[in-house]
Scaffold this active site. Sequence first.
Site, PDB file in Angstrom:
ATOM      1  N   ASP A  51     -18.632   5.960  31.007  1.00  0.00           N
ATOM      2  CA  ASP A  51     -18.381   6.549  29.682  1.00  0.00           C
ATOM      3  C   ASP A  51     -19.558   6.241  28.754  1.00  0.00           C
ATOM      4  OD1 ASP A  51     -17.302   7.644  27.389  1.00  0.00           O
ATOM      5  OD2 ASP A  51     -15.946   5.971  26.997  1.00  0.00           O
ATOM      6  N   CYS A  67     -19.841  12.681  26.203  1.00  0.00           N
ATOM      7  CA  CYS A  67     -19.482  13.032  24.820  1.00  0.00           C
ATOM      8  C   CYS A  67     -20.625  13.784  24.148  1.00  0.00           C
ATOM      9  CB  CYS A  67     -19.094  11.778  24.026  1.00  0.00           C
ATOM     10  SG  CYS A  67     -20.399  10.546  23.958  1.00  0.00           S
ATOM     11  N   ASP A 121     -21.458  -3.798  29.104  1.00  0.00           N
ATOM     12  CA  ASP A 121     -21.929  -3.146  27.888  1.00  0.00           C
ATOM     13  C   ASP A 121     -23.158  -3.905  27.390  1.00  0.00           C
ATOM     14  OD1 ASP A 121     -20.341  -1.029  25.803  1.00  0.00           O
ATOM     15  OD2 ASP A 121     -22.006  -2.171  24.948  1.00  0.00           O
TER      16      ASP A 121
HETATM   17  C1  SAM Z   1     -18.708   5.886  24.302  1.00  0.00           C
HETATM   18  S1  SAM Z   1     -18.815   4.149  24.119  1.00  0.00           S
HETATM   19  C2  SAM Z   1     -17.680   3.588  25.342  1.00  0.00           C
HETATM   20  C3  SAM Z   1     -16.219   3.554  24.884  1.00  0.00           C
HETATM   21  C4  SAM Z   1     -15.268   2.816  25.790  1.00  0.00           C
HETATM   22  N1  SAM Z   1     -15.230   3.392  27.113  1.00  0.00           N
HETATM   23  C5  SAM Z   1     -13.869   2.742  25.213  1.00  0.00           C
HETATM   24  O1  SAM Z   1     -12.929   3.295  25.824  1.00  0.00           O
HETATM   25  O2  SAM Z   1     -13.699   2.141  24.144  1.00  0.00           O
HETATM   26  C6  SAM Z   1     -20.377   3.771  24.837  1.00  0.00           C
HETATM   27  C7  SAM Z   1     -20.739   2.294  24.941  1.00  0.00           C
HETATM   28  O3  SAM Z   1     -21.942   2.188  25.709  1.00  0.00           O
HETATM   29  C8  SAM Z   1     -22.711   1.098  25.224  1.00  0.00           C
HETATM   30  N2  SAM Z   1     -24.088   1.366  25.703  1.00  0.00           N
HETATM   31  C9  SAM Z   1     -24.964   2.285  25.256  1.00  0.00           C
HETATM   32  N3  SAM Z   1     -26.061   2.319  26.047  1.00  0.00           N
HETATM   33  C10 SAM Z   1     -25.862   1.386  27.023  1.00  0.00           C
HETATM   34  C11 SAM Z   1     -26.622   0.962  28.158  1.00  0.00           C
HETATM   35  N4  SAM Z   1     -27.797   1.500  28.456  1.00  0.00           N
HETATM   36  N5  SAM Z   1     -26.107  -0.007  28.954  1.00  0.00           N
HETATM   37  C12 SAM Z   1     -24.905  -0.575  28.640  1.00  0.00           C
HETATM   38  N6  SAM Z   1     -24.136  -0.195  27.592  1.00  0.00           N
HETATM   39  C13 SAM Z   1     -24.602   0.769  26.797  1.00  0.00           C
HETATM   40  C14 SAM Z   1     -22.488   1.090  23.745  1.00  0.00           C
HETATM   41  O4  SAM Z   1     -22.688  -0.217  23.224  1.00  0.00           O
HETATM   42  C15 SAM Z   1     -21.009   1.558  23.654  1.00  0.00           C
HETATM   43  O5  SAM Z   1     -20.162   0.436  23.583  1.00  0.00           O
END
Ligand code: SAM
Length: 277
Positions: free
Chosen positions: A180, A220, A131
């Site tokens: 995700d 999402c 993340d």
């Molecule tokens: C929908 S949430 C994931 C939820 C997680 N799967 C759970 O079950 O709790 C998306 C996550 O992606 C991270 N994120 C967004 N863009 C990103 C990137 N380019 N690389 C890595 N992480 C990223 C955000 O910080 C966030 O924690």
Amino acid sequence: YSSLGVVTSTSVGMDRRLGVIAEILSELLGLDAVYARNDARTRREVGLPTWRGRLIGEAGPTAQIDEGGVRFEVDVIRGQKTGFFIDQRENRLLLQRYAPRGGRILDLFSYTGGFGLHALAGGAAEAVLVDESDYAVEAALRNAELNGLSGRVSAVRSRVKEFLESARERGDRYDAVVVDPPALVPSRERLSMGLKTYVAVNAAAMEVLEPGGLMISTSCSQFVDAGRLRRVLLTAASRAGRRVRFLGGVLGQSPDHPVDPLHPWTGYLKGFALAVE
Ligand SMILES: C[S@@+](CC[C@H](N)C(=O)[O-])C[C@H]1O[C@@H](n2cnc3c(N)ncnc32)[C@H](O)[C@@H]1O
């Protein structure tokens, strides 16, 4: 969450009633405190002020929850959304059930480790969480500790694209991967660009999967329906030179995130489980 309530309002009318809503929730559910997370993008778009804070009660903003036997610390102020992605609960439980026993799991866009920790609870041997957020990585490590799983979890703070590029160069392979991401199509205008990003990240994720590996991929974005996501995954498979088979039907959001047929976009979360040959 346990004895903490969180409310999100997206209209002036609901804003005016927040105090009384907090009091009723607190009384009905026996809560120690109710917080507001009024920092949704949609508020900014309609000119409402954005803020987070306590509405009622004395308790601090963190709580511990148990989801299918796995414990998580939730911070309703520092965390994303209302603190935890409850909409993915059933899909995390599905992974707990079908995680490859003794396998290596790659949890991409892992937030506080939800999918990865469930996979370990289901018998996987090792989980790598990725993340870009400092908070997410720190919280994921705390959650691993909370479940006595620290020795089997690595949490990497990185953008997924960069992580996957280096993983491919190193020749890393995983038995299951979860994709995700946040909504990559945040508006109708960005559909075509966002779909390309979905294809790219899913193709790169397939490339680090062992033959026969399990993939759970979700979107999402309200503008990407299940048919579109299915086509994204087929395009990604063809780009990665892999054959995929869909396992079960379309995955969706937990039943406590109801879908209103008059507002079909309320069914924003969809996903698929696949075997990647
Ligand atoms: C929908 S949430 C994931 C939820 C997680 N799967 C759970 O079950 O709790 C998306 C996550 O992606 C991270 N994120 C967004 N863009 C990103 C990137 N380019 N690389 C890595 N992480 C990223 C955000 O910080 C966030 O924690």
